[in-house]
Write an enzyme that holds these catalytic residues in place. Structure first.
Site, PDB file in Angstrom:
ATOM      1  N   LYS A  75       0.849  -1.200   0.000  1.00 45.72           N
ATOM      2  CA  LYS A  75       0.000   0.000   0.000  1.00 45.72           C
ATOM      3  C   LYS A  75       0.885   1.251   0.000  1.00 45.72           C
ATOM      4  CE  LYS A  75      -3.911   2.005   2.594  1.00 45.72           C
ATOM      5  NZ  LYS A  75      -4.812   1.809   3.747  1.00 45.72           N
ATOM      6  N   SER A 150      -9.743   1.902   2.880  1.00 41.35           N
ATOM      7  CA  SER A 150      -8.878   2.679   2.010  1.00 41.35           C
ATOM      8  C   SER A 150      -7.846   1.848   1.244  1.00 41.35           C
ATOM      9  CB  SER A 150      -8.142   3.727   2.849  1.00 41.35           C
ATOM     10  OG  SER A 150      -7.283   3.091   3.794  1.00 41.35           O
ATOM     11  N   SER A 174      -9.978  -0.468   7.023  1.00 45.18           N
ATOM     12  CA  SER A 174      -9.370  -0.287   5.700  1.00 45.18           C
ATOM     13  C   SER A 174      -8.690  -1.514   5.112  1.00 45.18           C
ATOM     14  CB  SER A 174      -8.367   0.865   5.733  1.00 45.18           C
ATOM     15  OG  SER A 174      -9.044   2.084   5.789  1.00 45.18           O
TER      16      SER A 174
END
Length: 482
Positions: A75, A150, A174
């Site tokens: 990420k 997210s 997330s």
């Protein structure tokens, strides 16, 4: 889709080289990215160099670990030395960290091959990856829908088969919510189990890094590689890290599982309710003793979170001012104008909204009424979980109240977007481990996730229940046709 152990076997038997595995992954990414848009940066050159190092070790007879030569996506809020780290924000456009996060250092030491950095909601604030300043990521099961957020890029990359495993971060859901939307396994570990050093902070008392995988064993292996004490993170727990795969036993006899009553009712999609109930019946058939448990303050998690997380974010994001790195507004009249214009032009609307909420909650006249009160409710939520774990080993509920929604469906209504983390937020507030695993599909063929919640540092029990369910069901073998 191969597992980590299967790829490892191919490597040690010299059936395939690490370079071939990496090239295959990079080719798959090139082929699918025009549809999925999961990656912000590809690191092909570094990936092939790392794969060649693994191949050299194999050639010289050096024993390699299970993650050596395995492609992984990271990420883009985890700092990677010499590789852009944008956090999905214009304000960090062009930022190249001078240091490496602890988790990516540990993965590199284990021989894992980072193939790229994945898209996310700006500064990890969002539930659909639509808040990224760079691109929209599609859900591999339906390209018109969101992957969740997210960590939507990481979840989509694993679901699409672009990479076998990925790292995400989870502040209020997330990792787990996109895992549910994309039909993969996603784990938020106990707060402090994994070092946050090098994770760009959103809400420091809630953020935690965790794995995405297509199956429970791969998630357990990845957690084992990144977990453990780190003196660089003051909140890191100094506890021994077991081999989590030893807990993967397909038998639940004697295990007590509690259904959180408060998660069923208004706001829950009837198909999600039906599918998760069926999954809970399956746990019973596997030998678990299932009962209903009340966590009366569970529903206060959402308003509590939306005071605490923005308050911490308003402080954490004060450092982005255009002085040293990232975006700087061109031609400001003076220093103050540079600060204000850089932040006005660099941050997106959702980040600004949360900074404003946090600044308001921390302001002198409202601190007691909002922030202090939210911290008290957080303690009550923790106490509800503590009482529940005196009666059961693992708690269970849907991961998200709905399946993946259409892109653009909730962007105009922030509150409806916030509700998609209704089931996951209380777990962060209490610092507990939570895992989402696929448990079926709705009538449109969209994945549904079941959330398993353990007590502090009881990842072992969470993995055991998840593995037993996975072995008895076909869901982890279903992949989107792209």
């Amino acid at each position: 889709m191969a597992s980590i152990r299967e790829l490892h076997q191919q490597l040690v038997s010299k059936e395939r080289s690490a370079k071939e595995i990496t090239q295959d992954a990079l080719e798959k990414i090139q082929q699918l990215e025009p549809k999925v848009h999961a990656f912000l940066t590809l690191t092909a050159e570094q990936a092939l160099a790392q794969a060649e190092r693994v191949d050299q070790q194999i050639a010289t007879g050096t024993e390699i670990g299970l993650l050596a030569g395995i492609p992984i996506a990271i990420k883009d809020n985890l700092c990677t030395k010499g590789i852009p780290t944008t956090c999905g924000s214009k304000i960090l456009q062009g930022f190249i960290p001078p240091y490496e996060s602890t988790v990516t250092s540990r993965l590199a030491a284990a021989g894992a091959v980072m193939v790229g950095k994945t898209n996310l909601d700006e500064f990890a604030m969002g539930s659909s990856t639509e808040n990224s300043a760079y691109q929209l990521t599609a859900n591999p099961w339906d390209l018109q829908r969101v992957p969740g957020g997210s960590s939507g890029g990481s979840a989509a990359a694993v679901a699409a088969g672009e990479t076998l495993i990925a790292l995400g971060s989870d502040t209020g859901g997330s990792i787990r919510q996109p895992a549910s939307f994309c039909g993969v396994v996603g784990l938020k570990p106990t707060y402090g189990l994994v070092s946050r050093y090098g994770l760009v902070a959103y809400a420091s008392s809630l953020d935690q890094i965790g794995p995405f995988a297509t199956n429970v064993e791969d998630a357990a292996l990845l957690l084992g590689a990144i977990a453990g004490h780190d003196p660089q993170d003051s909140t890191s727990l100094n506890v021994p890290i077991p081999d989590y795969t030893q807990f993967l036993i397909p038998d639940l006899k004697g295990k007590k599982i509690g259904i959180i009553q408060e998660t069923y009712g208004e706001g829950l999609d009837p198909q999600v309710e039906q599918v998760t109930h069926k999954a809970i019946q399956q746990l019973e058939e596997l030998g678990a003793e299932v009962r209903e448990i009340s966590c009366p303050r569970f529903r206060y998690g959402l308003p509590t979170y939306y005071i605490i997380a923005p308050s911490e974010a308003s402080a954490n994001l004060a450092r982005y001012d255009g002085v040293k790195y990232g975006f700087r507004s061109p031609d400001p009249e003076n220093l103050l104008s540079m600060y204000t214009r850089t932040r006005a032009e660099g941050f997106g609307p959702e980040v600004k909204r949360r900074i404003m909420i946090g600044t308001y909650a921390l302001s002198a006249g409202y601190y007691d009424a909002y922030y202090l009160k939210a911290q008290k409710v957080r303690t009550l939520i923790k106490q509800d979980f503590e009482a529940a774990f005196e009666q059961v080993d693992v708690l269970v509920c849907p991961t998200a109240p709905t399946t993946a929604f259409a892109a653009g469906a909730k962007t105009a209504d922030p509150l409806s977007m916030y509700l998609s983390d209704l089931m996951t937020i209380p777990v962060n507030l209490a610092g507990l481990p939570g895992l989402s695993l696929p448990c079926g599909f709705d009538q449109q063929g969209l994945p549904i996730g079941l959330q398993l919640i353990g007590n502090v540092l009881r990842e072992d029990l969470v993995f055991q229940v998840a593995y037993a369910y996975e072995q008895a069901t076909p869901w982890h073998d279903r992949h989107p046709q792209l």
